[in-house]
Design an enzyme around this catalytic site. Structure first.
Site, PDB file in Angstrom:
ATOM      1  N   LYS B  70      -7.042   8.494  -8.329  1.00 54.17           N
ATOM      2  CA  LYS B  70      -6.680   8.251  -6.663  1.00 54.17           C
ATOM      3  C   LYS B  70      -8.258   9.025  -5.924  1.00 54.17           C
ATOM      4  CE  LYS B  70      -3.960   9.994  -2.818  1.00 54.17           C
ATOM      5  NZ  LYS B  70      -2.768   9.769  -2.191  1.00 54.17           N
ATOM      6  N   GLN B 141       3.122  11.094   9.120  1.00 54.15           N
ATOM      7  CA  GLN B 141       4.356  11.122   7.865  1.00 54.15           C
ATOM      8  C   GLN B 141       5.526  11.019   8.682  1.00 54.15           C
ATOM      9  OE1 GLN B 141       5.421  12.531   4.705  1.00 54.15           O
ATOM     10  NE2 GLN B 141       3.318  10.783   4.723  1.00 54.15           N
TER      11      GLN B 141
END
Lengths: 339, 339
Positions: B70, B141
């Site tokens: 990633k 989040q």
């Protein structure tokens, strides 16, 4: 949300020319030399020794406005499964925003940029009146190396092809390699040239001006006493510890440039010559980018033997991949996907 | 030649469920614990301090049959250009052949797997009779953390939301977060629950069983004396050196699990507590994978304060990305391109 361009091996083969690759590789070397290019640490992982491994090479080219990475995976058992052993995948990003730009099959770019590297070494280090090239190795790299030298050095008119371990193989591969070279040249060279097979490596070495080695050898193939004064070597085969194509004594006497000093002494042609005591790391003249930029002098006289040790750096892949992306966009090729 | 699947953020948001992410994150932790999962070295590069940087996280999950990486790039000036500051891109490969499998926008996966991480910590460490969750932080989040806890812990029936720096913000964000949580739950939770805003952090801490912190704080937000016995903390915010959400004294008295020991002591919630002398690295109980696998005991009594320090590891992204690829293939979504 962004759009990414996906370029297959086939598309890259259609749009990218060897001349693009040569210019791109020179640019990569120069950016490394001036500090505009920067390599990130190399990641290597062995899944199983001698059977499967990978590496991730990555870096940033400020002058090209890109950064990115190339993942190369090698799975030795793939051939039994009818798959290539090597898969290379490149991801490019825009360095002003971080936006992903393109995903490329790295195979075609790797072939071209590796061929271009050998030719750039020859272009800057071989004698200007060089006419004869010797290609040592008849594998997948041979056509790329030959085509790149023919483009970068119009004075080369004769190419000999030699397979050091099985001398008859050069003749067997000759037609296929001639055709592949023609395709790679793609009309980009006007001057006539011939490509011939050579059975005797010693004799071929003795009559050559430019010698490119691209074999998987772990033993020296070319002896010091075969080499005539003024010869240039571009050594492309050695890219991991233990590989070697030249007698270490050749490097001991030569003016040597490398693509990356750290890599050359640990995995390049220089590595074994240093281990065997023929060469001190401080005797390497420098990196090729400094030569191209004019910061270091190249060949000092007609009699000198010169060597370019090319180990391969991510910056080459990234610059040439960027050119492939531009060419594909001009021709509206490739698949665009929303990311 | 191979075929690669490209999954956009939008497609991943459609196919990936929070329950998938929770299972995937547990699987990643377990593979790390048993040695089936392996992290490669982290690459970090700063283009310009405080303005632009990147990291490349990579690894291999043998039990999932994948490896990959990633790339996360952060460009602070992007907001002026109308672009997100963060771009995440994930590449997945098949570990039996090296074939590239998929390219994914990492954003949706990162949100889900980070939410799942906090919930997995709570599931394995909080008291079984926990009913009250406190969400500290009202940013991107928050809905992921809340939805994941509501799915992983059916006994939680009350969620309070608190914005430690600007207390009124929790009420302002409440409707948007409620709606985002409902979407993420996507009918996957039968039990009723409420989400309410809390203005006073100290009081909210004092009545909570499970506290999840997901803020960018560099100063402790929660004091030792506010915490009642038996509380569990999942600390998600600290992911770089200098970040801190809890008073170091809380960690000094608590039973602590982390996702990755090396990362937790260098960039996690544990880092500052260790620096400040509240905690010795040897006092960390271990990695959460060992707890899930049963190799280490978790909470030892009802009165104990427990902490899960989640710093984020590539294995979470890779496992959850693989699930997204499977779900997309089942529904024939995403773009397939030849590579």
């Amino acid at each position: 949300m962004s759009e990414v361009l996906i370029l297959s091996q086939e598309t890259i083969g259609r749009v990218l020319t060897m001349s693009d690759a040569i210019r791109g590789v020179e640019e990569a070397y120069c950016q490394k030399s001036t500090g505009a290019g920067c390599l990130f640490p190399l990641i290597c992982h062995v899944f199983e020794p001698e059977r499967a491994d990978l590496d991730i090479k990555s870096g940033h080219l400020a002058r090209s406005g890109i950064y990115g990475l190339k993942m190369v995976s090698w799975f030795g058992d793939n051939e039994k499964k009818g798959l290539p052993a090597l898969f290379g995948t490149t991801l490019l990003f825009d360095d002003s925003t971080g936006v992903p730009v393109a995903l490329l099959n790295a195979g075609a770019v790797t072939g071209m940029r590796t061929g271009a590297a050998g030719a750039v070494g020859a272009k800057y280090l071989a004698r200007r009146d060089s006419r004869r090239m010797l290609m040592v190795g008849t594998g997948a790299q041979a056509p790329y190396q030959i085509a790149a030298v023919l483009l970068a050095m119009p004075g080369i008119d004769t190419v000999e092809l030699c397979s050091p371990r099985s001398p008859s193989r050069a003749a067997d591969r000759l037609d296929a390699i001639r055709q592949a070279v023609e395709e790679l040249l793609n009309g980009g060279r006007a001057e006539p040239y011939i490509i011939a097979a050579a059975e005797n490596l010693e004799e071929a070495v003795g009559r050559s001006d430019v010698i490119v080695t691209a074999t998987p050898s772990h033993q020296p193939l070319i002896r010091r006493e075969w080499v005539r004064p003024g010869t240039h070597f571009s050594c492309v085969g050695a890219d991991m510890a233990g590989k070697q194509e030249l007698d270490g004594a050749i490097l001991g006497d030569a003016r040597i440039f490398v693509d990356d000093l750290t890599q050359a002494v640990s995995v390049g042609e220089c590595e074994m010559a240093i281990r065997q005591g023929h060469l001190g790391p401080e005797e390497i003249a420098g990196e090729i980018g400094d030569l191209i930029e004019g910061a270091l002098p190249g060949r000092t006289d007609r009699e000198e033997v010169t060597v370019f040790d090319s180990t391969g750096i991510a910056l080459q892949d990234l610059v040439v991949s960027k050119v492939a992306v531009e060419r594909a966009k001009e021709r509206r090729l490739g698949v665009t996907a929303e990311l």
